[in-house]
Design a protein around this motif. Structure first.
Motif, PDB file in Angstrom:
ATOM      1  N   GLY A 111       0.808  -1.230   0.000  1.00 22.83           N
ATOM      2  CA  GLY A 111       0.000   0.000   0.000  1.00 22.83           C
ATOM      3  C   GLY A 111       0.833   1.267   0.000  1.00 22.83           C
ATOM      4  N   GLY A 112       1.943   1.260  -0.710  1.00 19.67           N
ATOM      5  CA  GLY A 112       2.844   2.422  -0.747  1.00 19.67           C
ATOM      6  C   GLY A 112       2.173   3.658  -1.342  1.00 19.67           C
ATOM      7  N   ARG A 113       2.712   4.820  -0.997  1.00 19.65           N
ATOM      8  CA  ARG A 113       2.179   6.105  -1.469  1.00 19.65           C
ATOM      9  C   ARG A 113       3.306   6.978  -2.011  1.00 19.65           C
ATOM     10  N   LEU A 114       2.933   7.968  -2.820  1.00 19.68           N
ATOM     11  CA  LEU A 114       3.922   8.906  -3.360  1.00 19.68           C
ATOM     12  C   LEU A 114       4.064  10.105  -2.429  1.00 19.68           C
ATOM     13  N   PRO A 115       5.275  10.649  -2.294  1.00 22.01           N
ATOM     14  CA  PRO A 115       5.414  11.901  -1.548  1.00 22.01           C
ATOM     15  C   PRO A 115       4.768  13.058  -2.320  1.00 22.01           C
ATOM     16  N   GLN A 116       4.206  14.042  -1.603  1.00 24.32           N
ATOM     17  CA  GLN A 116       3.572  15.198  -2.266  1.00 24.32           C
ATOM     18  C   GLN A 116       4.164  16.503  -1.753  1.00 24.32           C
ATOM     19  N   GLY A 117       4.239  17.493  -2.651  1.00 24.27           N
ATOM     20  CA  GLY A 117       4.770  18.791  -2.256  1.00 24.27           C
ATOM     21  C   GLY A 117       3.681  19.684  -1.679  1.00 24.27           C
ATOM     22  N   ALA A 118       4.085  20.775  -0.998  1.00 21.68           N
ATOM     23  CA  ALA A 118       3.119  21.750  -0.459  1.00 21.68           C
ATOM     24  C   ALA A 118       2.404  22.429  -1.627  1.00 21.68           C
ATOM     25  N   PRO A 119       1.083  22.720  -1.483  1.00 19.49           N
ATOM     26  CA  PRO A 119       0.333  23.313  -2.604  1.00 19.49           C
ATOM     27  C   PRO A 119       0.974  24.600  -3.117  1.00 19.49           C
ATOM     28  N   SER A 120       1.106  24.685  -4.445  1.00 19.21           N
ATOM     29  CA  SER A 120       1.738  25.863  -5.042  1.00 19.21           C
ATOM     30  C   SER A 120       0.692  26.849  -5.557  1.00 19.21           C
ATOM     31  N   GLY A 121      -0.576  26.430  -5.591  1.00 13.87           N
ATOM     32  CA  GLY A 121      -1.617  27.290  -6.144  1.00 13.87           C
ATOM     33  C   GLY A 121      -1.712  27.233  -7.658  1.00 13.87           C
ATOM     34  N   LYS A 122      -0.843  26.469  -8.312  1.00 17.36           N
ATOM     35  CA  LYS A 122      -0.864  26.384  -9.780  1.00 17.36           C
ATOM     36  C   LYS A 122      -1.735  25.205 -10.226  1.00 17.36           C
ATOM     37  N   LYS A 123      -2.419  25.414 -11.380  1.00 16.10           N
ATOM     38  CA  LYS A 123      -3.295  24.359 -11.908  1.00 16.10           C
ATOM     39  C   LYS A 123      -2.855  23.997 -13.329  1.00 16.10           C
ATOM     40  N   VAL A 124      -2.745  22.690 -13.571  1.00 16.88           N
ATOM     41  CA  VAL A 124      -2.320  22.222 -14.895  1.00 16.88           C
ATOM     42  C   VAL A 124      -3.311  21.167 -15.388  1.00 16.88           C
ATOM     43  N   ALA A 125      -3.660  21.251 -16.669  1.00 14.64           N
ATOM     44  CA  ALA A 125      -4.489  20.221 -17.309  1.00 14.64           C
ATOM     45  C   ALA A 125      -3.587  19.325 -18.140  1.00 14.64           C
ATOM     46  N   CYS A 126      -3.842  18.019 -18.096  1.00 10.45           N
ATOM     47  CA  CYS A 126      -3.148  17.082 -18.984  1.00 10.45           C
ATOM     48  C   CYS A 126      -4.197  16.448 -19.894  1.00 10.45           C
ATOM     49  N   ILE A 127      -3.945  16.453 -21.189  1.00 13.38           N
ATOM     50  CA  ILE A 127      -4.886  15.855 -22.134  1.00 13.38           C
ATOM     51  C   ILE A 127      -4.341  14.496 -22.554  1.00 13.38           C
ATOM     52  N   GLY A 128      -5.134  13.454 -22.273  1.00 12.47           N
ATOM     53  CA  GLY A 128      -4.677  12.080 -22.484  1.00 12.47           C
ATOM     54  C   GLY A 128      -4.232  11.509 -21.149  1.00 12.47           C
ATOM     55  N   ALA A 129      -4.552  10.228 -20.901  1.00 13.03           N
ATOM     56  CA  ALA A 129      -4.223   9.596 -19.609  1.00 13.03           C
ATOM     57  C   ALA A 129      -3.243   8.450 -19.787  1.00 13.03           C
ATOM     58  N   GLY A 130      -2.382   8.555 -20.792  1.00 15.48           N
ATOM     59  CA  GLY A 130      -1.367   7.517 -21.015  1.00 15.48           C
ATOM     60  C   GLY A 130      -0.095   7.814 -20.232  1.00 15.48           C
ATOM     61  N   PRO A 131       0.946   7.016 -20.477  1.00 16.88           N
ATOM     62  CA  PRO A 131       2.178   7.144 -19.694  1.00 16.88           C
ATOM     63  C   PRO A 131       2.776   8.551 -19.648  1.00 16.88           C
ATOM     64  N   ALA A 132       2.767   9.289 -20.750  1.00 15.82           N
ATOM     65  CA  ALA A 132       3.391  10.622 -20.740  1.00 15.82           C
ATOM     66  C   ALA A 132       2.663  11.545 -19.771  1.00 15.82           C
TER      67      ALA A 132
END
Ligand code: SF4
Length: 407
Positions: A111-132
Motif C-alpha cells: 500500500g505504498g504512497r507517493l510523496p507530495q509537495g506543499a500546494p503551489s496554487g498552480k493548476k495544470v491540465a493534462c490531455i490524455g491519460a497515457g504514460p506521458a
C-alpha cells in the motif's frame, strides 16, 4: 485470462537477493545512463540486497513513476541490461527488470504512497491519460500543482491499459499505477474528449500538457479491408485485454512488421489460433520489431512471410484469403492489420495555434514547450511512437519545463 502466462515470472524473495548481490554497483553506472528516465539502478539494487524494498521502490519512483509497468514492458535487452558491464566480463547481465519488478510489486502489495509537495496554487491540465501524462502529472503533484487529466477512454492508463500485450502487463496492474496517482491527488476525468464532448477553457489552467498518443491504425488501402473478419491490431489487443476478445478463426494473417503486430500475432496464438502468419512488405532485417520480440513470436509458433505486400483481401461476405499480387495467396479467416498509426492531435493543435510537423507536435526537446508557450507536449504524439519509458521521460521533462515556465 488463460493462455496468457507471464513471459518473465517474478523472482522469489531469496532469488532476488542472490541476483542483487551479483551487481558490481558500478560508479557512473552504464545501466543508469541507458535508461531514458535515468533510474539510479545500482542504488535500488543495493537496497534490495539490503532487504530495503520500500527504499528501492522510492528510488525507482523518484525517477520513474511508472516503475511497475516499465519493469514489465521495457525492452531491457536494448536499454539497462544491454548496457550492463557484465557483458564485458562474459557474464549474464544483471536482471534489472525483474529486480525492479520485485521492488515495485512489494511497494504496491504494502500500500505504498507517493510523496507530495506543499500546494503551489498552480493548476495544470493534462490531455490524455497515457504514460506521458501520468509521468507529467506525478512530477507536477510532487511540486504541489493541482492536476486534472482528461481522457476520452473510460479507463485511464492509455496504452498501458489498452495496448500492451496481456502476457507482458495486465490492465489490473495498469490500474494500480493510475490509483497511485489518484491517491496522490490527481483528478481524472474519463470519457472526456477535448474538442469532442468537452471544451477545455485554458484560462482555467496555468499550463496544459498534451499527451494524446497516436490515433487509429492507418488504412491498408486495398480492396476488402472493411470485410467482416478484418480487425486493426490496436482494437484487437484492447478488446481481449479489457473486454471480450474479437471473433477470431483458426487461421490468422497479421499484416505489419512492428512490435504491435508481433503482440497481436502472439496474442492470436495464445487465444487459440492454430495457424498465425505475419506478412511484411520488406525484409526480415527491415522490421521495426525488436529482435527478441521477433524470436519470441517464432518461439510461440508464429510464421513469417517477408517481402509480401497485400494487394487484396478476398472472400464472399467474410474473409477467405489475403492476396499478395498474383503469386501468393494466404487462405485465412481473420486478418489483423498493424501498419502504423495516424496522428490524433490535429484538432487540438489547430484550436490552439500549436505547430505540427508531419502530424507530430513540435516541442522543444529540453522542456517539451510547443509553439504556444502555455502548451507543452510529450510521448507518442511528439516522438511518433516509442516505448513507454520514453513517454515517461518526456512527460517528466515537460513537467519540469512547465514548473520552470510558471515560476
Ligand atoms: Fe550493476 Fe550491471 Fe548496473 Fe554495473 S552495469 S551497476 S553490474 S546492473
Amino acid at each position: 485470462m488463460s493462455g496468457f502466462a507471464e513471459l518473465h515470472p517474478p523472482f522469489t524473495p531469496q532469488a532476488a537477493v542472490v541476483e542483487a548481490n551479483r551487481c558490481l554497483y558500478c560508479y557512473d553506472a552504464p545501466c543508469t545512463g541507458a535508461c531514458p528516465t535515468h533510474i539510479d539502478v545500482p542504488r535500488f539494487i543495493k537496497q534490495i540486497a539490503g532487504a530495503n524494498l520500500n527504499g528501492a521502490a522510492q528510488t525507482i519512483l523518484a525517477s520513474n513513476v511508472l516503475g511497475l509497468s516499465c519493469s514489465r514492458v521495457c525492452p531491457v535487452d536494448v536499454l539497462c541490461e544491454g548496457a550492463c558491464v557484465m557483458h564485458n566480463l562474459n557474464k549474464k547481465p544483471i536482471e534489472i527488470g525483474r529486480l525492479q519488478r520485485r521492488a515495485m510489486d512489494h511497494f504496491y502489495e504494502s500500500g505504498g504512497r507517493l510523496p507530495q509537495g506543499a500546494p503551489s496554487g498552480k493548476k495544470v491540465a493534462c490531455i490524455g491519460a497515457g504514460p506521458a501524462s501520468l509521468a507529467c502529472a506525478a512530477e507536477l503533484r510532487r511540486n504541489g500543482c493541482a492536476v486534472t487529466i482528461f481522457d476520452k477512454k473510460p479507463l485511464a492508463g492509455g496504452l498501458n491499459t489498452y495496448g500492451v500485450a496481456q502476457y507482458k502487463f495486465t490492465p489490473e496492474d495498469s490500474r494500480k499505477e493510475v490509483e497511485l496517482l489518484r491517491a496522490a491527488g490527481v483528478e481524472f476525468r474519463n470519457g472526456a474528449e477535448i474538442g469532442g464532448n468537452v471544451n477545455l477553457n485554458d484560462r482555467d489552467f496555468d499550463a496544459v500538457f498534451i499527451g494524446v498518443g497516436l490515433g487509429p491504425t492507418q488504412p491498408l488501402g486495398v480492396p476488402g479491408e472493411n470485410m467482416p473478419g478484418v480487425h486493426n491490431a490496436i482494437d484487437f489487443i484492447a478488446a481481449y485485454k479489457t473486454a471480450t476478445p474479437l471473433p477470431m478463426g483458426s487461421r490468422v494473417v497479421v499484416i505489419g512488421g512492428g512490435n504491435t503486430a508481433i503482440d497481436a500475432a502472439v496474442a492470436a496464438r495464445r487465444l487459440g489460433a492454430a495457424d498465425v502468419t505475419m506478412i511484411y512488405r520488406r525484409t526480415e532485417a527491415d522490421m521495426s520489431a525488436f529482435a527478441f520480440e521477433y524470436q519470441h513470436a517464432r518461439h510461440e509458433g508464429v510464421q513469417f512471410r517477408f517481402q509480401a505486400r497485400p494487394s487484396a483481401i478476398t472472400g464472399n461476405g467474410k474473409v477467405e484469403a489475403v492476396e499478395c499480387g498474383a503469386d501468393l495467396r494466404l487462405p485465412c479467416d481473420t486478418v489483423i492489420v498493424s501498419i502504423g498509426q495516424s496522428k490524433a492531435v490535429e484538432a487540438i493543435a489547430a484550436a490552439n495555434g500549436i505547430a505540427l510537423e508531419k502530424g507530430r507536435v513540435v516541442a522543444k526537446p529540453e522542456t517539451g514547450q510547443t509553439s504556444n508557450p502555455k502548451y507543452f507536449a510529450g510521448g507518442d504524439c511528439v516522438n511518433g511512437g516509442r516505448e513507454v519509458v520514453d513517454a515517461v521521460a518526456e512527460g517528466k521533462r515537460a513537467a519540469k519545463g512547465i514548473l520552470a515556465w510558471l515560476t
